[in-house]
Design a protein around this motif. Sequence first.
Motif, PDB file in Angstrom:
ATOM      1  N   SER A 150       2.918   1.154   6.044  1.00  0.00           N
ATOM      2  CA  SER A 150       1.739   2.024   5.976  1.00  0.00           C
ATOM      3  C   SER A 150       1.883   3.125   7.027  1.00  0.00           C
ATOM      4  O   SER A 150       2.710   3.013   7.943  1.00  0.00           O
ATOM      5  CB  SER A 150       0.459   1.226   6.258  1.00  0.00           C
ATOM      6  N   ARG A 199      -4.226   8.959  -1.114  1.00  0.00           N
ATOM      7  CA  ARG A 199      -4.274   7.563  -1.562  1.00  0.00           C
ATOM      8  C   ARG A 199      -2.923   7.117  -2.122  1.00  0.00           C
ATOM      9  O   ARG A 199      -2.013   7.931  -2.295  1.00  0.00           O
ATOM     10  CB  ARG A 199      -5.371   7.388  -2.621  1.00  0.00           C
ATOM     11  N   ARG A 200      -2.838   5.828  -2.404  1.00  0.00           N
ATOM     12  CA  ARG A 200      -1.640   5.297  -3.031  1.00  0.00           C
ATOM     13  C   ARG A 200      -1.588   5.701  -4.498  1.00  0.00           C
ATOM     14  O   ARG A 200      -2.612   5.947  -5.136  1.00  0.00           O
ATOM     15  CB  ARG A 200      -1.618   3.760  -2.938  1.00  0.00           C
ATOM     16  N   ASN A 202      -3.429  13.270  -2.555  1.00  0.00           N
ATOM     17  CA  ASN A 202      -4.874  13.038  -2.461  1.00  0.00           C
ATOM     18  C   ASN A 202      -5.222  12.066  -1.344  1.00  0.00           C
ATOM     19  O   ASN A 202      -6.392  11.695  -1.179  1.00  0.00           O
ATOM     20  CB  ASN A 202      -5.429  12.536  -3.798  1.00  0.00           C
ATOM     21  N   GLY A 238      -3.710   3.895  -7.692  1.00  0.00           N
ATOM     22  CA  GLY A 238      -4.722   2.993  -7.153  1.00  0.00           C
ATOM     23  C   GLY A 238      -4.196   1.658  -6.694  1.00  0.00           C
ATOM     24  O   GLY A 238      -3.640   1.525  -5.600  1.00  0.00           O
ATOM     25  N   ASN A 239      -4.342   0.639  -7.531  1.00  0.00           N
ATOM     26  CA  ASN A 239      -4.008  -0.732  -7.114  1.00  0.00           C
ATOM     27  C   ASN A 239      -2.579  -1.134  -7.476  1.00  0.00           C
ATOM     28  O   ASN A 239      -2.236  -2.316  -7.409  1.00  0.00           O
ATOM     29  CB  ASN A 239      -5.000  -1.732  -7.732  1.00  0.00           C
ATOM     30  N   ILE A 271       2.435   8.092   0.357  1.00  0.00           N
ATOM     31  CA  ILE A 271       1.019   8.397   0.155  1.00  0.00           C
ATOM     32  C   ILE A 271       0.946   9.682  -0.664  1.00  0.00           C
ATOM     33  O   ILE A 271       1.646  10.652  -0.374  1.00  0.00           O
ATOM     34  CB  ILE A 271       0.296   8.580   1.498  1.00  0.00           C
TER      35      ILE A 271
END
Length: 272
Positions: A121, A101-102, A99, A105-106, A96
Amino acid sequence: MGFPGVWMTESESMIYRVVPKCACSTIGQIMYFSDHGEFFDGDIHDAKTGLHKWSRDDSHAPIERAVHDRTAPAFTCVRNPYARILSSFFDKIAGIQRNGRRYRGNLVPQLAQRYGIDVGSPENDFDFDQIASFRRFLLFARDTIRWRRPMEPDIHWSAMSGHISTFIVNGGRYDRIFFTEALNDGMAQVLADARTPHQVDLANVPRFNESEGHGPKRAFKVSEYFDDLSRHLIWEIYKDDFQLFRYDFDDPDNKMPVGDIDLDEVHAKLGR
């Protein structure tokens, strides 16, 4: 094209060609400290002042002048390709980002769909088959580098020789290329050649690993991630890195170089 990926101290005491996943956060902080007597508060990649960066328009002229006039030592740093690609996977794909997030993004959902990669996760404590997922990521990395699909190659897993060559092709010359695995020795040599406003005590410089603690830990020794096919792919992607920077292809667990870098050879082969 200029000098993408180049950082320089504001005092113009040293010039550094950044190579991602090769201690660049720590090196950038050392450069910052050598000018200001303190470390940058945050990720050095986010610094908008205090360090010349080619990504800033106002840094172009001083960087170009210093590179062409050779008024400051120019250097870069390399890392064992096996360890570097593993670090890229655990940081950028399985981890991770700071920020929350991944990465990109996608990207991870795309890899899950196209390559069958599972990276777990935080909710399941990153419980996944690290070896199987890494090997599938390696296929993806090869596809991006060899055929530029399903996307352009990312800077974190594209070959070190590609990053390093841009500086040479555009008129620069390295005074030193040293190993991440001997970071203090390499930086000591650079600092000895540079005239810096502040002295740096390398023995007490922390390691600025911005990805630390945001993802899974590597569970196995390096060689267990690389079967015959994986090593074939690694050679296809990083042949120049192994040969020019003297890393041991035959033993993935030997992170240390097996010889010294020949700067003349690097400039001759990467300056074409």
